[in-house]
Design a protein around this motif. Structure first.
Motif, PDB file in Angstrom:
ATOM      1  N   GLU A 131      29.570  23.471  45.204  1.00 54.39           N
ATOM      2  CA  GLU A 131      28.837  22.636  44.246  1.00 54.39           C
ATOM      3  C   GLU A 131      28.023  21.600  45.015  1.00 54.39           C
ATOM      4  O   GLU A 131      28.557  20.911  45.879  1.00 54.39           O
ATOM      5  N   ALA A 134      23.741  18.188  25.344  1.00 53.79           N
ATOM      6  CA  ALA A 134      23.983  17.352  24.167  1.00 53.79           C
ATOM      7  C   ALA A 134      25.468  17.340  23.818  1.00 53.79           C
ATOM      8  O   ALA A 134      25.926  16.510  23.045  1.00 53.79           O
ATOM      9  N   LEU A 176      27.438  19.580  22.163  1.00 53.75           N
ATOM     10  CA  LEU A 176      27.915  20.072  20.870  1.00 53.75           C
ATOM     11  C   LEU A 176      28.539  21.456  21.051  1.00 53.75           C
ATOM     12  O   LEU A 176      27.853  22.396  21.461  1.00 53.75           O
ATOM     13  N   VAL A 212      24.043  25.228  48.291  1.00 52.19           N
ATOM     14  CA  VAL A 212      23.800  26.555  48.867  1.00 52.19           C
ATOM     15  C   VAL A 212      22.312  26.712  49.136  1.00 52.19           C
ATOM     16  O   VAL A 212      21.476  26.506  48.253  1.00 52.19           O
ATOM     17  N   ASP A 241      24.287  29.955  32.609  1.00 47.73           N
ATOM     18  CA  ASP A 241      22.821  29.863  32.549  1.00 47.73           C
ATOM     19  C   ASP A 241      22.154  30.745  33.602  1.00 47.73           C
ATOM     20  O   ASP A 241      21.052  31.257  33.387  1.00 47.73           O
TER      21      ASP A 241
END
Ligand SMILES: Cc1cc2nc3c(=O)[nH]c(=O)nc-3n(C[C@H](O)[C@H](O)[C@H](O)COP(=O)(O)OP(=O)(O)OC[C@H]3O[C@@H](n4cnc5c(N)ncnc54)[C@H](O)[C@@H]3O)c2cc1C
Length: 401
Positions: A41, A53, A55, A130, A283
């Motif tokens: 990371e 957001a 939700l 990375v 994603d």
């Protein structure tokens, strides 16, 4: 987490690039099954900077991410949405008596997932960006500067940067079409808010090609943001706050706590999400809902499918792309049809001119349509079942008559 000396080389079973929810969940699942999973990371603290957001449905939290509903990351619970027409003159409310979604603090949620990953035995290397991922014989070499991880399997979980997309033969979504720039502000001192309801603002003058949102995080605190198929988005947000007839007086004088920018993906999973010893999750594989860009639920499904596919391919001793193609069968079985329908819905909604949207919101107010919607809608499976078809038909007929 551990401190590594300069230029260490690490051997792992699976290298996971990116310590967001998709990468951390995958690493936990793999570590629980006995794999040596190493997460790289780039940031010093997971979840920062925030880009969400927050939700999610209770189902997403409990079942998909495997976290308790009572965690400190839960800020609010909502049971419906108020949708405003482009002029702001018409408002439709969709609600249910029970909680439909919870609002979470994303940095805290990501840190909870980090805790699970570490206690499962995954290794997480923070501050390791990375720089390159390349094939070396039948292994991957993941180069993060002072550390290189060598592993037979690599997973791109680095969000919408698409580090491995081209390597597996997929094309990343195009900016302003499948990938929309987004901006969001956290405000304190918002007036006239019902914390039980999220608010959606439609209309090309506010958020062309998408929509704007208000997510209440408390009685007078909210996240207000938008994504759009036009750049730059910050002036659009300022315009929304200053001019929207349903918002401007309520946010006047509110204090800005945090402003964030990000990318909302709306084109669905990439054409290929697996390769030779390689998988794309979250994603990075385009796993979001094309209608809303929400990615936590679908991303978690992709991580679960990836963990299973890796386990099965490993047990067969075959990590070839053919063997790992099982990944796609697994995620498709769980959410494939739903995502395809959402993609279609997005294609239709994107083309609707404001006057039609204005009218459609009026139709949504009508009792039969609202009742159908309320009895069939689900934040995760938005277009499932025969009832969704009935809603679409009722809407279409009302618009045509
Ligand atoms: C404004 C906005 C609002 C949103 N609201 C919602 C919502 O309400 N509900 C919802 O479900 N979804 C929402 N989403 C989508 C959601 O935030 C994403 O789908 C989710 O964060 C994807 O998780 P991920 O783990 O795949 O990727 P990410 O959360 O992006 O995590 C990727 C990680 O990889 C790291 N990384 C990147 N490159 C490298 C590198 N080279 N080396 C090492 N590490 C790297 C990053 O630092 C990051 O920690 C929203 C998105 C935006 C932009």
């Amino acid at each position: 987490m551990r401190v590594l000396s300069r230029c260490s080389q690490l051997a792992a079973d699976v290298a996971v690039v990116g310590g967001g929810p998709a990468g951390l969940l995958l690493a936990s699942l793999l570590a629980e099954s006995g794999f040596k999973a190493v997460v790289l990371e780039e940031h010093r603290v997971v979840g920062e900077p925030p880009h969400c957001a927050g939700l999610v449905t209770p189902r997403c939290l409990r079942w998909a991410l495997g976290l308790p509903l009572s965690g400190e990351y839960v800020q609010n619970a909502v049971r419906g949405a108020r949708v405003y027409s482009p002029s702001g003159a018409t408002e439709a409310t969709v609600e249910r008596p029970s909680v439909q979604a919870v609002v979470v603090d994303r940095p805290l949620l990501d840190r909870a997932l980090l805790g699970v990953a570490l206690s499962s035995g995954a290794e997480v290397l923070l501050r390791h960006r990375v720089r390159a991922i390349r094939r070396a014989g039948n292994q991957w070499l993941v180069d993060a500067g002072d550390v290189a991880v060598r592993s037979p399997v690599v997973v791109d979980a680095a969000g919408p940067r698409f580090l491995l997309a081209r390597a597996v033969g997929a094309r990343p979504p195009r900016m302003l079409r499948g990938a929309l720039p987004a901006v969001q502000v956290e405000l304190e001192g918002v007036r006239g808010m019902d914390p039980d309801f999220v608010e959606i603002y439609l209309g090309s003058r506010w958020a062309p090609g998408f929509f704007a949102w208000l997510i209440p995080t408390g009685d007078r605190e909210a996240r207000i943001g938008l994504a759009a198929s036009r750049k730059p988005v910050l002036p659009l947000l300022k315009h929304l706050l200053a001019r929207h007839p349903r918002l401007r007086s309520r946010v006047a004088g509110a204090r800005e706590r945090r402003l964030l920018a990000g990318v909302v993906l709306v084109s669905g999973p990439l054409s290929r999400t697996w390769g030779n010893g390689a998988l794309l999750v979250g994603d990075a594989g385009g796993f979001t809902k094309p209608t809303t860009g929400g990615g936590l639920f679908v991303g978690a499904i992709s991580s679960r499918a990836a963990a299973r596919a890796i386990e099965l391919a490993w047990s067969r001793g075959d990590l070839s792309s053919r063997s790992l193609s099982l990944y796609e069968s697994l995620w498709r079985a769980a959410v494939g049809r739903e995502l395809a329908k959402m993609r279609l819905a997005r294609a239709v909604l994107r083309c609707l001119p404001d006057p039609v949207v204005e009218e459609a919101i009026g139709v949504l107010r009508s009792r039969p349509v609202r009742e159908l919607l309320e009895s069939s809608s689900d934040v995760d499976y938005q277009l499932s079942g025969v009832r969704a078809a009935a809603v679409a038909r009722a809407l279409a007929l009302s618009l045509l008559t």
